[in-house]
Write an enzyme that holds these catalytic residues in place. Structure first.
Site, PDB file in Angstrom:
ATOM      1  N   GLY A  60     -32.836   6.492 -21.149  1.00  0.00           N
ATOM      2  CA  GLY A  60     -33.456   7.016 -19.931  1.00  0.00           C
ATOM      3  C   GLY A  60     -34.191   6.035 -19.040  1.00  0.00           C
ATOM      4  O   GLY A  60     -34.870   6.448 -18.110  1.00  0.00           O
ATOM      5  N   TRP A  62     -33.202   3.913 -16.729  1.00  0.00           N
ATOM      6  CA  TRP A  62     -32.805   3.926 -15.305  1.00  0.00           C
ATOM      7  C   TRP A  62     -33.358   5.179 -14.630  1.00  0.00           C
ATOM      8  O   TRP A  62     -33.868   5.131 -13.513  1.00  0.00           O
ATOM      9  CB  TRP A  62     -31.271   3.868 -15.153  1.00  0.00           C
ATOM     10  CG  TRP A  62     -30.687   2.505 -15.381  1.00  0.00           C
ATOM     11  CD1 TRP A  62     -31.272   1.462 -16.024  1.00  0.00           C
ATOM     12  CD2 TRP A  62     -29.401   2.051 -14.942  1.00  0.00           C
ATOM     13  NE1 TRP A  62     -30.423   0.390 -16.027  1.00  0.00           N
ATOM     14  CE2 TRP A  62     -29.274   0.722 -15.378  1.00  0.00           C
ATOM     15  CE3 TRP A  62     -28.343   2.638 -14.255  1.00  0.00           C
ATOM     16  CZ2 TRP A  62     -28.135  -0.044 -15.120  1.00  0.00           C
ATOM     17  CZ3 TRP A  62     -27.197   1.887 -13.998  1.00  0.00           C
ATOM     18  CH2 TRP A  62     -27.097   0.560 -14.424  1.00  0.00           C
ATOM     19  N   ASP A  80     -25.457  12.301 -20.194  1.00  0.00           N
ATOM     20  CA  ASP A  80     -25.102  11.391 -21.294  1.00  0.00           C
ATOM     21  C   ASP A  80     -24.489  12.185 -22.451  1.00  0.00           C
ATOM     22  O   ASP A  80     -24.753  13.385 -22.610  1.00  0.00           O
ATOM     23  CB  ASP A  80     -26.340  10.622 -21.797  1.00  0.00           C
ATOM     24  CG  ASP A  80     -25.946   9.324 -22.495  1.00  0.00           C
ATOM     25  OD1 ASP A  80     -26.146   8.244 -21.900  1.00  0.00           O
ATOM     26  OD2 ASP A  80     -25.412   9.375 -23.633  1.00  0.00           O
ATOM     27  N   ASP A  96     -19.761  14.800 -22.396  1.00  0.00           N
ATOM     28  CA  ASP A  96     -18.843  13.678 -22.172  1.00  0.00           C
ATOM     29  C   ASP A  96     -18.309  13.724 -20.739  1.00  0.00           C
ATOM     30  O   ASP A  96     -17.617  14.675 -20.366  1.00  0.00           O
ATOM     31  CB  ASP A  96     -17.685  13.784 -23.174  1.00  0.00           C
ATOM     32  CG  ASP A  96     -16.811  12.551 -23.185  1.00  0.00           C
ATOM     33  OD1 ASP A  96     -16.747  11.844 -22.154  1.00  0.00           O
ATOM     34  OD2 ASP A  96     -16.177  12.294 -24.221  1.00  0.00           O
ATOM     35  N   ASP A 121     -24.193   3.413 -16.056  1.00  0.00           N
ATOM     36  CA  ASP A 121     -24.369   2.384 -17.091  1.00  0.00           C
ATOM     37  C   ASP A 121     -23.539   2.785 -18.328  1.00  0.00           C
ATOM     38  O   ASP A 121     -23.770   2.290 -19.425  1.00  0.00           O
ATOM     39  CB  ASP A 121     -25.865   2.298 -17.440  1.00  0.00           C
ATOM     40  CG  ASP A 121     -26.260   0.990 -18.119  1.00  0.00           C
ATOM     41  OD1 ASP A 121     -25.464   0.024 -18.081  1.00  0.00           O
ATOM     42  OD2 ASP A 121     -27.366   0.934 -18.688  1.00  0.00           O
ATOM     43  N   LYS A 161     -21.652  -0.381 -14.199  1.00  0.00           N
ATOM     44  CA  LYS A 161     -21.484  -1.475 -15.167  1.00  0.00           C
ATOM     45  C   LYS A 161     -20.034  -1.549 -15.630  1.00  0.00           C
ATOM     46  O   LYS A 161     -19.400  -0.524 -15.888  1.00  0.00           O
ATOM     47  CB  LYS A 161     -22.360  -1.217 -16.384  1.00  0.00           C
ATOM     48  CG  LYS A 161     -22.098  -2.247 -17.498  1.00  0.00           C
ATOM     49  CD  LYS A 161     -23.110  -2.183 -18.567  1.00  0.00           C
ATOM     50  CE  LYS A 161     -22.901  -1.018 -19.491  1.00  0.00           C
ATOM     51  NZ  LYS A 161     -23.986  -0.944 -20.486  1.00  0.00           N
TER      52      LYS A 161
HETATM   53  C1  LIG Z   1     -26.238   1.192 -22.155  1.00  0.00           C
HETATM   54  S1  LIG Z   1     -26.518   2.877 -22.466  1.00  0.00           S
HETATM   55  C2  LIG Z   1     -27.321   3.399 -21.014  1.00  0.00           C
HETATM   56  C3  LIG Z   1     -28.745   2.961 -20.905  1.00  0.00           C
HETATM   57  C4  LIG Z   1     -29.463   3.661 -19.761  1.00  0.00           C
HETATM   58  N1  LIG Z   1     -28.975   3.199 -18.465  1.00  0.00           N
HETATM   59  C5  LIG Z   1     -30.943   3.415 -19.790  1.00  0.00           C
HETATM   60  O1  LIG Z   1     -31.432   2.753 -18.885  1.00  0.00           O
HETATM   61  O2  LIG Z   1     -31.601   3.914 -20.699  1.00  0.00           O
HETATM   62  C6  LIG Z   1     -24.918   3.551 -22.245  1.00  0.00           C
HETATM   63  C7  LIG Z   1     -24.879   5.059 -22.390  1.00  0.00           C
HETATM   64  O3  LIG Z   1     -23.594   5.520 -21.964  1.00  0.00           O
HETATM   65  C8  LIG Z   1     -23.349   6.715 -22.673  1.00  0.00           C
HETATM   66  N2  LIG Z   1     -21.935   7.071 -22.571  1.00  0.00           N
HETATM   67  C9  LIG Z   1     -20.874   6.366 -23.025  1.00  0.00           C
HETATM   68  N3  LIG Z   1     -19.738   7.028 -22.802  1.00  0.00           N
HETATM   69  C10 LIG Z   1     -20.086   8.188 -22.181  1.00  0.00           C
HETATM   70  C11 LIG Z   1     -19.343   9.305 -21.717  1.00  0.00           C
HETATM   71  N4  LIG Z   1     -18.016   9.356 -21.858  1.00  0.00           N
HETATM   72  N5  LIG Z   1     -20.009  10.333 -21.133  1.00  0.00           N
HETATM   73  C12 LIG Z   1     -21.364  10.287 -21.028  1.00  0.00           C
HETATM   74  N6  LIG Z   1     -22.116   9.251 -21.452  1.00  0.00           N
HETATM   75  C13 LIG Z   1     -21.490   8.226 -22.031  1.00  0.00           C
HETATM   76  C14 LIG Z   1     -23.791   6.370 -24.089  1.00  0.00           C
HETATM   77  O4  LIG Z   1     -24.027   7.529 -24.847  1.00  0.00           O
HETATM   78  C15 LIG Z   1     -25.051   5.549 -23.837  1.00  0.00           C
HETATM   79  O5  LIG Z   1     -26.212   6.311 -23.960  1.00  0.00           O
END
Ligand SMILES: C[S@@+](CC[C@H](N)C(=O)[O-])C[C@H]1O[C@@H](n2cnc3c(N)ncnc32)[C@H](O)[C@@H]1O
Length: 205
Positions: A60, A62, A80, A96, A121, A161
């Site tokens: 969280g 961002w 997420d 998802d 992200d 990203k």
């Molecule tokens: C690097 S983390 C994000 C960090 C976040 N921006 C922060 O500042 O806290 C990447 C996130 O992408 C989510 N993610 C990956 N694939 C996803 C999908 N298909 N749908 C939703 N979320 C997804 C992961 O669960 C993970 O929590």
């Protein structure tokens, strides 16, 4: 069980990482906050009143940055796969983003809100198999881009990203078709060994 060398070196890197310390002091849930803050220093796209969708938002940081910036002057929607502890002024959806059902729920929540900013992200769990990890992130990038072009206001912005690798250049070329200016950059807070890179699209056409 004996700890593997890889997890030991990850832990060493983590505890000596200045961004991990900075995040703790500032109250951010993750060091990722500094990637968004750096992006904003470079491109100056965060304003005090904006409607934002944060894709791949957990844990969280961002959303924290955006919430602090906008207060209650905007609408922030975050999504997420994982649960996210609530953040003031942020509406969270768990699921998802690749699934049509999830997109439908998000779009239903948005209603008539058009967006100033979409940030993503999202990254797949890294398997170590480069070709499938790369295909996974490019797929997420393409879905985020499609969502942005559908929901951003004219002149809205997009930050996503990605990883440098196969299909990355093609993704950037596709993004260029929808924004006046597209720039790629790697923030100082992004680890050197990571192929992570960010794409910023300014002013949706
Ligand atoms: C690097 S983390 C994000 C960090 C976040 N921006 C922060 O500042 O806290 C990447 C996130 O992408 C989510 N993610 C990956 N694939 C996803 C999908 N298909 N749908 C939703 N979320 C997804 C992961 O669960 C993970 O929590």
């Amino acid at each position: 069980m004996k700890r593997s060398k890889t997890s030991k070196s990850w832990m060493n890197e983590h505890v000596s990482d200045p961004y991990v310390h900075k995040a703790k002091i500032a109250g951010y849930r993750s060091r990722a906050a500094f990637k968004l803050l750096e992006a904003n220093e470079k491109f100056n796209f965060l304003t005090k009143k904006m409607n934002v969708v944060d894709l791949g938002s957990a844990p969280g940081s961002w959303s924290q940055v955006i919430s602090q910036m906008t207060g209650c002057n905007g609408n922030i929607f975050a999504l997420d796969l994982l649960e996210m502890v609530p953040i003031k002024n942020v509406e969270f959806l768990k699921g998802d983003f690749r699934e049509q059902e999830m997109l439908d729920s998000l779009e239903k929540k948005l209603g008539k809100t058009s967006l100033d900013l979409v940030i993503s992200d999202m990254a797949p769990n890294i398997s170590g198999i480069k070709t499938s990890d790369q295909a996974g992130i490019i797929h997420l990038n393409e879905l985020a881009l499609q969502f942005s072009t559908d929901w951003l206001k004219p002149n809205g912005c997009f930050l996503v990203k990605s990883f440098v690798g196969a299909e990355f250049d093609g993704f950037v070329a596709e993004t260029r078709k929808h924004f006046e200016k597209v720039t790629t950059f790697k923030p100082a807070s992004s680890r050197d060994r990571s192929s992570e890179i960010f794409v910023f699209g300014r002013n949706k056409i």
